[in-house]
Design an enzyme around this catalytic site. Structure first.
Site, PDB file in Angstrom:
ATOM      1  CB  THR A 188     -20.760  36.557  -5.337  1.00 16.91           C
ATOM      2  OG1 THR A 188     -21.653  37.115  -4.377  1.00 16.91           O
ATOM      3  CG2 THR A 188     -21.001  37.175  -6.705  1.00 16.91           C
ATOM      4  CE  LYS A 248     -24.765  37.711  -5.200  1.00 15.45           C
ATOM      5  NZ  LYS A 248     -23.943  38.676  -4.379  1.00 15.45           N
ATOM      6  CB  THR A 253     -24.784  43.402  -1.479  1.00 14.90           C
ATOM      7  OG1 THR A 253     -24.193  44.611  -1.081  1.00 14.90           O
ATOM      8  CG2 THR A 253     -24.097  42.926  -2.756  1.00 14.90           C
ATOM      9  CD  GLU A 275     -19.782  38.158   2.669  1.00 19.07           C
ATOM     10  OE1 GLU A 275     -19.754  38.284   1.446  1.00 19.07           O
ATOM     11  OE2 GLU A 275     -19.441  39.063   3.452  1.00 19.07           O
ATOM     12  CG  ASN A 292     -16.558  40.607   4.510  1.00 16.83           C
ATOM     13  OD1 ASN A 292     -16.951  40.825   3.380  1.00 16.83           O
ATOM     14  ND2 ASN A 292     -17.304  40.018   5.421  1.00 16.83           N
ATOM     15  CB  SER A 322     -16.225  42.256  -3.188  1.00 18.76           C
ATOM     16  OG  SER A 322     -17.061  42.935  -2.264  1.00 18.76           O
TER      17      SER A 322
END
Lengths: 389, 389
Positions: free
Chosen positions: A148, A171, A182, A262, A384, A389
């Site tokens: 993702t 992932k 996650t 991220e 973010n 999400s």
């Protein structure tokens, strides 16, 4: 060639059209046997996505023949209808593979709260299954299809001394937390092992690898780590040897997850030493790893020991006994704090490497615990706040 | 005219040269009596700055005549030498005011780990004391002198029905946390009250105001809230009336602290309802308030209920019992999640107001708890990576 390096596995990945971008979003991993041993560890978040609810039950008997993973939607907080979607997915692949639906595990990742587009998803499952049947399997495609916010696919493999192979794909980036991140992780092995050993080995490996990755201090609704064992090597691997191999692959994957968090500019390793127990050390390490002030300082290349010490001071005495006057903090090898106060000057610390090592000595015992995290950057905020999400 | 609106108080503030910028950095608040009642609440961080260690002991007898506050340095993690500096500061002011050093409380704020520049600090104390003696007191100057990253001074006042006045000044922004924020707060009242009542009133007021502000989930080493009571009004205020007045001033100041949090673009009020207890409600509210993913989403004007529900799911069942299927989330009045799943569309939520109200109903009981926080913005990252504290 990673999750299919162990003998007895095939994998496929493709774009089913779940993601509106047209990127790859569906992966299959099939265990051709001869054994169909499976183990899994799931999120401890009380909010569990439909695929997690399904897979917990499906793997409870220690057996599975296949895993279907989709990105483009987490199928979390979707109620009974979402659960039915997961069930249909498992049933569909099961009928194509001629196995029981109970032997199909399901994983999903993506936005929370939206139903999956079942028509393209099921068509994608059929297409991927056809790829497998035609011998056109590709574990590289599978590892891409589960991505993702990942910028790169993550894979790893290890061969045991006895000759069995453990492979894995993962992932995950950001939204990482204790007791799992996650992440979706599929580990495969051709070792000949029974379900009990497999589950114990997986739990042990997870606890010192994935559980030690803490980027957001917020557990996800979908985290899943699956281990499939085909026995195709014919090698009966001893429990501790298998555990170590799984641990090594997991550690490699976990380190890759941290490196791809991220928007991060530093991978931060927090090591707490001389604690009264490993749990105490981990409690202090997590508190430091969760401190936005510590992580923002690292982003600014500032080895700010004052903020690190402040974070340690937030851990209750009962959880981690130590005397503040005994604290020392070393950043990238420079002891900037000793005896709870300033020691070497912060300007002596080279903060330019990607990896920042923070070592905190509590002076209270013999135990150590470590946590990986990332710094708090503008890119993190950007990704973010822009990516829903 | 706030901390000196209650009768019996004088205050002064000036630039002593502690801060290299030349900004105001030293404040005095003096209680002229007739009574010298004092109460205080301090940080629960185990790492306690020298002024906190000193003031805890000094206020233990329920009495104080003056408070000296400096910005430009926290005097934390400075060892026995730092404590000696605090002691000297108290002694110096005490001799100028002709009181006991034990009746002088000290507060400091600024960078951790560095010794204070004592020569300019003590000279500043003397100069401020002279201002007071010359009748040139200024509570406005005092409220400015305690500012660090604050963009505005924070003051408030309330008059009780019985005619006593409660005033207050506060500094603090960012690095806010449970059980107190990185704040310095001085509250004054001319009510005629004894030390026990004053301490109980302060604790009760703090627990539902300052304790409910949570911006960084990291407690500071220096937090201090002081209440001084002069009795100069001659009004003997009932305990509950006084508590309410102190609570009202504290709530006003706390709200101002939230509104001035470093780099924030939204003030976020998280209200958790229908919990089994207030503690359960607060545990869920704090977990939501600490979620970087929730706060980044708010910065992006996204009422992302999935992340809010995920955060709630991180609270252990034993701490906050609830059924995920009963969860509802309302953002700025729009119920975006009901029964643990999607309800009204996120696009219906107006996220433009400065204040974001997040209401989570657990459907498990009758209790409520609320926490204030801020969103996670680029400015926050910038300010906390550039400003070393």
């Amino acid at each position: 060639m990673t999750i299919t390096r162990p003998r007895g596995f095939r994998a496929a990945g493709l774009a089913a059209g779940i993601k509106s971008t047209g990127a790859a979003d569906l992966a299959l991993v099939v265990n051709d046997g001869p054994r169909d041993v499976a183990a899994a560890v799931f999120t401890s978040n009380r909010v569990q996505a439909a695929p997690v609810l399904w897979s917990r039950e499906a793997v409870a008997d220690g057996r599975a023949r296949a895993v279907v993973l989709n990105s483009g939607g987490a199928n979390a907080c979707t109620g009974p209808e979402g659960f039915a979607d997961t069930h249909r997915t498992a049933e569909h692949l099961a009928s194509l593979l001629d196995v029981s639906a109970q032997d199909v595990l399901v994983c999903s990742t993506g936005l929370i709260g939206e139903r999956l587009p079942m028509e393209p998803l099921l068509a994608g499952v059929a297409a991927a299954s056809e790829q497998l049947a035609a011998g056109a399997d590709s574990d590289a495609a599978a590892s891409r299809a589960i991505m993702t916010t990942d910028s790169v696919p993550k894979t790893a493999e290890v061969t045991t001394a006895s000759g069995a192979i453990v492979g894995g794909m993962a992932k995950g980036a950001g939204m990482l937390a204790p007791q799992l991140a996650t992440m979706l992780v599929v580990l495969t092995t051709d070792a000949d092992v029974d379900a009990t050993i497999a589950q114990e080995a997986l739990k042990a490996a997870t606890s010192t690898t994935f559980d030690r990755v803490d980027s957001d201090a917020c557990m996800s609704t979908n985290d899943t780590v699956i281990l499939l064992a085909s026995g195709a090597s014919g090698v009966m691997v001893a429990a501790d040897e298998l555990t170590e191999a799984i641990r090594a692959v997991s550690a490699d994957l976990a380190r890759q997850l941290v490196a791809d968090a991220e928007g991060a500019s530093h991978d931060v390793h927090v090591v707490v030493r001389s604690a009264t127990s490993e749990q105490s050390a981990l409690a202090v390490a997590r508190e430091i790893a969760r401190s936005n002030l510590v992580k923002a300082a690292i982003f600014g290349n500032d080895p700010n020991w004052g903020r690190i010490v402040s974070a340690a001071g937030c851990v209750p005495e009962a959880v981690a006994p130590f005397d503040v006057a005994d604290l020392s903090v070393t950043v990238n090898g420079i002891e900037v704090c000793r005896g709870g106060g300033a020691h070497r000057d912060r300007s002596e610390v080279d903060m330019t490497p990607r990896e920042t090592l923070i070592e905190v000595d509590l002076g209270a015992g013999e135990a150590t615990g470590d946590i990986w995290t990332n710094d708090l950057t503008h890119d993190y905020v950007e990704e973010n706040s822009a990516y829903s999400s």
